[in-house]
Design a protein around this motif. Structure first.
Motif, PDB file in Angstrom:
ATOM      1  N   GLY A  92     -19.381   1.545  15.991  1.00 48.28           N
ATOM      2  CA  GLY A  92     -20.125   0.641  16.666  1.00 48.28           C
ATOM      3  C   GLY A  92     -19.986   0.760  18.295  1.00 48.28           C
ATOM      4  N   PRO A  93     -20.810  -0.154  18.944  1.00 43.00           N
ATOM      5  CA  PRO A  93     -21.022  -0.001  20.437  1.00 43.00           C
ATOM      6  C   PRO A  93     -19.772   0.099  21.234  1.00 43.00           C
ATOM      7  CG  PRO A  93     -22.414  -1.729  19.316  1.00 43.00           C
ATOM      8  CD  PRO A  93     -21.607  -1.484  18.533  1.00 43.00           C
ATOM      9  N   SER A  94     -18.544  -0.550  20.723  1.00 38.53           N
ATOM     10  CA  SER A  94     -17.154  -0.589  21.601  1.00 38.53           C
ATOM     11  C   SER A  94     -16.590   0.786  21.332  1.00 38.53           C
ATOM     12  CB  SER A  94     -16.382  -1.874  21.281  1.00 38.53           C
ATOM     13  OG  SER A  94     -16.067  -1.437  19.684  1.00 38.53           O
ATOM     14  N   LEU A 151     -16.254   7.063  21.059  1.00 42.58           N
ATOM     15  CA  LEU A 151     -17.246   8.183  20.262  1.00 42.58           C
ATOM     16  C   LEU A 151     -18.729   7.601  20.353  1.00 42.58           C
ATOM     17  CD1 LEU A 151     -17.893  10.694  18.745  1.00 42.58           C
ATOM     18  CD2 LEU A 151     -17.444   9.468  16.757  1.00 42.58           C
ATOM     19  N   HIS A 152     -19.024   6.346  20.102  1.00 38.89           N
ATOM     20  CA  HIS A 152     -20.332   5.859  20.158  1.00 38.89           C
ATOM     21  C   HIS A 152     -20.969   5.874  21.659  1.00 38.89           C
ATOM     22  CE1 HIS A 152     -23.729   2.699  19.218  1.00 38.89           C
ATOM     23  NE2 HIS A 152     -23.481   2.372  20.505  1.00 38.89           N
ATOM     24  N   LYS A 153     -20.104   5.262  22.703  1.00 40.12           N
ATOM     25  CA  LYS A 153     -20.367   5.500  24.211  1.00 40.12           C
ATOM     26  C   LYS A 153     -20.722   6.738  24.588  1.00 40.12           C
ATOM     27  CE  LYS A 153     -17.567   1.375  25.261  1.00 40.12           C
ATOM     28  NZ  LYS A 153     -16.648   0.724  26.114  1.00 40.12           N
ATOM     29  N   LEU A 199     -26.406   5.814  15.047  1.00 35.16           N
ATOM     30  CA  LEU A 199     -25.569   5.295  15.876  1.00 35.16           C
ATOM     31  C   LEU A 199     -25.806   3.577  15.874  1.00 35.16           C
ATOM     32  CD1 LEU A 199     -25.258   7.593  18.791  1.00 35.16           C
ATOM     33  CD2 LEU A 199     -23.791   7.425  16.768  1.00 35.16           C
ATOM     34  N   TYR A 200     -26.921   3.120  16.200  1.00 34.17           N
ATOM     35  CA  TYR A 200     -27.247   1.788  16.327  1.00 34.17           C
ATOM     36  C   TYR A 200     -27.309   1.116  15.244  1.00 34.17           C
ATOM     37  CZ  TYR A 200     -28.113   2.583  21.263  1.00 34.17           C
ATOM     38  OH  TYR A 200     -27.954   2.845  22.783  1.00 34.17           O
TER      39      TYR A 200
END
Length: 271
Positions: free
Chosen positions: A115-117, A120-122, A107-108
């Motif tokens: 990406g962080p925004s 799904l990432h969150k 993910l990172y």
């Protein structure tokens, strides 16, 4: 003749073996390699230990080999039940906790979820924090309050302690730290005073920093097909149950994830 440890930066399994070598005072050479280029490992994985012309693979098998060949100082508890418990803890961190840390790297570093925004990432990061906290709580229950037995090996800083160190280094680097005042937090404070852990921690923090600095190039290399990330069993399980089945599907479509190579057992070779 000194041993050669074939290792890839940030591999917790390689970190585990480095710690064992340092704790036992065994001289070794370090050789960095990309796992998918390794012809002498049937699963194309690091670490690999070369002892003269002989090759030993898989971090657990390497650990046992080193313990058998260099029995002093011993890195296993003496009692059979204590050894069984230590092996259980090592199995948990080598599979389930490793999968979380590896998944966060997806993910990172490689922005597999966009990406962080992205939602799904969150959601996956939030789930990973909860999962890590649960494993940390369980690890605390495997430790004693007895100052004479402060390790996962009881009185002995063991192979299992080396395995847990290798994963906690990654977890802490990813922002997941043991709860203040917990047995695990006390253990983490204690083991960081060991010369072997100090050395490895310094080396791996430098690797993490370099990894972050080169994240853009890593993403491009992945998308260009320069390399593939290995989705071994527990990692694939984590990715799917944490909501990343679309990541797996996309990776298969793009051809930038891998499993065991189809031809790996066709080439033969000495193990």
């Amino acid at each position: 003749m000194a041993l050669t440890l074939v290792h890839a930066g940030l591999s917790p399994y390689g970190i585990k073996v480095k710690l064992i070598l340092l704790e036992k005072g065994i001289p070794y050479y370090l050789e960095k390699a990309l796992p998918w280029n390794l012809e002498d490992h049937p699963r194309r994985q690091v670490p690999v230990l070369r002892d003269g012309k002989d090759v030993v693979v898989d971090s657990r098998i390497i650990s046992e080999y080193l313990e058998d060949k260099y029995p002093k100082p011993s890195l296993w508890p003496t009692e059979p039940l204590e050894r069984a418990r230590a092996r259980t803890v090592m199995d948990v961190v080598d599979t389930h906790l490793e999968a979380i840390n590896w998944g966060l790297g997806e993910l990172y570093t490689f922005q597999r979820a966009g990406g962080p925004s992205t939602p799904l990432h969150k959601s996956m990061v939030a789930a990973s924090k909860d999962q890590t906290a649960r494993f940390f709580t369980w690890l605390s229950t495997q430790l004693s309050d007895d100052p004479a037995s402060p390790y996962f090996g009881g009185a002995v800083f063991s192979i299992t302690d080396c395995a847990v160190v290798s994963q906690v280094i990654r977890s802490v680097g990813l922002g997941n730290v043991p709860a203040a005042g917990s047995r695990l937090a006390k253990w983490w404070s204690l083991v960081q005073r060991r010369p072997s852990v100090k050395k490895v921690l310094e080396e791996e923090l430098q690797e993490m920093s370099a990894s972050r600095a080169g994240a853009g190039g890593a993403i491009k290399a992945l998308n260009d097909g320069a390399f593939k990330r290995e989705y071994r069993d527990h990692r694939l399980e984590w990715m799917i149950r944490t909501g990343g089945i679309s990541i797996v599907a996309e990776g298969l479509s793009k051809g930038n994830i891998r499993f065991v190579p189809d031809d790996v057992f066709e080439k033969g070779g000495k193990l």
